[in-house]
Design a protein around this motif. Sequence first.
Motif: not given
Length: 158
Positions: A34-35, A63-68, A127-131, A139-140
């Motif tokens: 959120e937010a 554990v990680s994240a990615r964004a184009e 953004v993509t968060l990886v759990f 999320l944006q």
Amino acid sequence: MTDFSRRAGLGALIALVATGGQGQAQPQATIRAEAGWSRAAGAGRTGAGYLTLRNGGAADRLVSARAEIARAVELHTHMHDNGVMRMRPVEAIEVPANGSVTLEPGGMHLMLLELKRPLNQGDQVPVTLVFERAGEVQLQLAVQSAGARGPAPAAHRH
């Protein structure tokens, strides 16, 4: 074994392999992002992502994240090192069971490394968060001014 039972068994085996042995029901993500917000930044520079993670289930870890828009996204924290605040990468960010964690300036945050294009005020950055348990959560990040200290009020609405 009949031809029918061989085909049925083969079909069941293919379904089991294709779903990772979990059957057809996939676990529901219990984490909401959120937010989400960021500050304006130039192409080739480093940006940051801030947000709140709300967990409605068992303890989990981001554990990680990615964004184009970035060459890479790292999980970071701020630490005091001989009286100087420094950013350091972390392996994971703990999200407590039935609790929340806020990624904010001066604390845990996402680092968007080597931006491929500028982050302009008013942009929305996916953004993509990886759990570890919940899998991927999208999320944006709403881009604020370069000096922003928090998300715009509209970023809190759902």
